[in-house]
Design a protein around this motif. Structure first.
Motif, PDB file in Angstrom:
ATOM      1  N   THR A   5       0.856  -1.176   0.000  1.00  0.00           N
ATOM      2  CA  THR A   5       0.000   0.000   0.000  1.00  0.00           C
ATOM      3  C   THR A   5       0.895   1.229   0.000  1.00  0.00           C
ATOM      4  N   ILE A   6       0.666   2.146  -0.916  1.00  0.00           N
ATOM      5  CA  ILE A   6       1.516   3.326  -1.074  1.00  0.00           C
ATOM      6  C   ILE A   6       0.879   4.509  -0.364  1.00  0.00           C
ATOM      7  N   VAL A  20       3.601   0.228   2.775  1.00  0.00           N
ATOM      8  CA  VAL A  20       3.158  -0.533   3.941  1.00  0.00           C
ATOM      9  C   VAL A  20       2.776  -1.945   3.499  1.00  0.00           C
ATOM     10  N   ARG A  21       3.253  -2.944   4.253  1.00  0.00           N
ATOM     11  CA  ARG A  21       2.925  -4.350   4.013  1.00  0.00           C
ATOM     12  C   ARG A  21       2.603  -5.023   5.348  1.00  0.00           C
ATOM     13  N   GLY A  22       1.732  -6.005   5.324  1.00  0.00           N
ATOM     14  CA  GLY A  22       1.554  -6.894   6.454  1.00  0.00           C
ATOM     15  C   GLY A  22       0.701  -6.350   7.579  1.00  0.00           C
ATOM     16  N   TYR A  56      10.454   3.410   3.152  1.00  0.00           N
ATOM     17  CA  TYR A  56      10.200   4.708   2.517  1.00  0.00           C
ATOM     18  C   TYR A  56      11.451   5.228   1.826  1.00  0.00           C
ATOM     19  N   ASP A  57      11.228   6.187   0.935  1.00  0.00           N
ATOM     20  CA  ASP A  57      12.323   6.902   0.303  1.00  0.00           C
ATOM     21  C   ASP A  57      12.642   8.122   1.162  1.00  0.00           C
ATOM     22  N   PRO A  58      13.862   8.233   1.695  1.00  0.00           N
ATOM     23  CA  PRO A  58      14.201   9.428   2.476  1.00  0.00           C
ATOM     24  C   PRO A  58      14.065  10.704   1.648  1.00  0.00           C
ATOM     25  N   LEU A  88       2.290   8.834  12.626  1.00  0.00           N
ATOM     26  CA  LEU A  88       1.170   8.591  11.731  1.00  0.00           C
ATOM     27  C   LEU A  88       0.706   7.143  11.785  1.00  0.00           C
ATOM     28  N   LEU A  89       1.637   6.206  11.780  1.00  0.00           N
ATOM     29  CA  LEU A  89       1.306   4.803  11.549  1.00  0.00           C
ATOM     30  C   LEU A  89       1.291   3.936  12.802  1.00  0.00           C
TER      31      LEU A  89
END
Length: 302
Positions: A5-6, A20-22, A56-58, A88-89
């Motif tokens: 999921t992006i 995001v995975r799992g 993530y991409d820094p 956030l997550l």
């Protein structure tokens, strides 16, 4: 591979691309070099069987553009980006965090400044060379890299950088792992900095070709702005020592004596904690993904 999921997160001065995975406790993966989120593609699916895995991409790399492309880069700001992702997550629970190379420097700062948000940190070969007794020599190396970059361009500067990372007395064959550090933890099919071709290698699948293109495009930013700033960073050693019960210092089994290996070994000895070895060298995440992922799960689950 499972399609992640992006998401995108606005932070001060940048927009972060994250994946995001799992399901399960949050596991934040902080990449090094120019690899971005794709650095962890070889291990993310396996880890996602027990964790909500976020990579993530820094800022400034690949799909995480800066508002000001010329903005100075600082470890503290990159660590704040990681903190914002945790807020956030995983707002209600501490997360596990893994950082490799320059990403491990970010992870160390995150632990030192926001320990309440972190349950465990695995820092794989953070090149915090300022903690070493011979730090002055490495400042000289960084100055040579900068001067070569300004006078001769990217590839000569990358060659100087790679030569400075290898273990004393190493011949060209021994320098392979060090040479790969400029795109640290880049995809295994990406060329090394001193060997980057003017065009993509023929026959690459589209996804791999896109990853190589991103790696190559990000090299000037990484070598010109991330390397000088991050390798000049001095961690709060006293603070980290006080938090060492939740810090795992890790290194490649094949990279003993190389410059990125030495700070992890130095700090582990100072803190009286084990130095945990992972398969491969500095870029074992890319060259030995199965073994690296298995070892990482063992460390995280311990």
């Amino acid at each position: 591979m499972t399609s992640p999921t992006i998401g995108h997160l606005r932070v001060d001065g940048a927009t972060l691309h994250y994946e995001v995975r799992g399901e399960g406790p949050l596991l934040l993966l902080i990449p090094g070099g120019t690899g971005g989120a794709a650095s962890f593609d070889g291990v993310a699916d396996d880890l996602a069987t027990g964790y909500t895995v976020v990579s993530y991409d820094p800022r400034g790399l690949s799909r995480s553009p800066l508002d000001d492309p010329e903005a100075e880069q600082r470890v503290a700001q990159h660590a704040d980006d990681a903190f914002r992702l945790l807020e956030l997550l995983s707002p209600d629970a501490p997360a596990r965090v893994v950082g490799c190379s320059s990403g491990a420097i970010v992870a160390l700062h995150l632990l030192a400044t926001h320990p309440e948000r972190v349950g465990r940190v695995v820092a794989h070969e953070p090149p915090v060379v300022e903690v070493l007794p011979d730090a002055a020599e490495h400042r000289t190396l960084l100055a040579r890299v900068r001067d070569t970059f300004q006078r001769e361009g990217l590839m000569p500067a990358a060659a100087v950088f790679a030569a400075g990372l290898r273990r004393p007395g190493a011949g060209p064959a021994d320098a392979d792992t060090a040479a790969a550090d400029a795109p640290a933890d880049a995809p295994v099919d990406a060329p090394k900095p001193a060997e980057l071709p003017p065009e993509l290698p023929p026959g690459l699948p589209p996804e791999a070709a896109a990853r190589v293109e991103r790696t190559m495009a990000d090299m000037p930013y990484f070598l010109g702005r991330i390397v000088p700033s991050f390798m000049a960073y001095t961690p709060d050693v006293g603070r980290l020592e006080a938090l060492s019960d939740r810090l795992v210092l890790a290194a490649g089994a094949d990279s003993a004596g190389e410059l990125p290996y030495r700070p992890a070994a130095f700090l582990a000895e100072r803190f009286g904690t084990p130095l945990v070895h992972f398969p491969g060298g500095h870029t074992g995440l890319s060259t030995h993904p199965a073994g690296f992922g298995q070892r990482l799960r063992e460390v995280l689950d311990a």
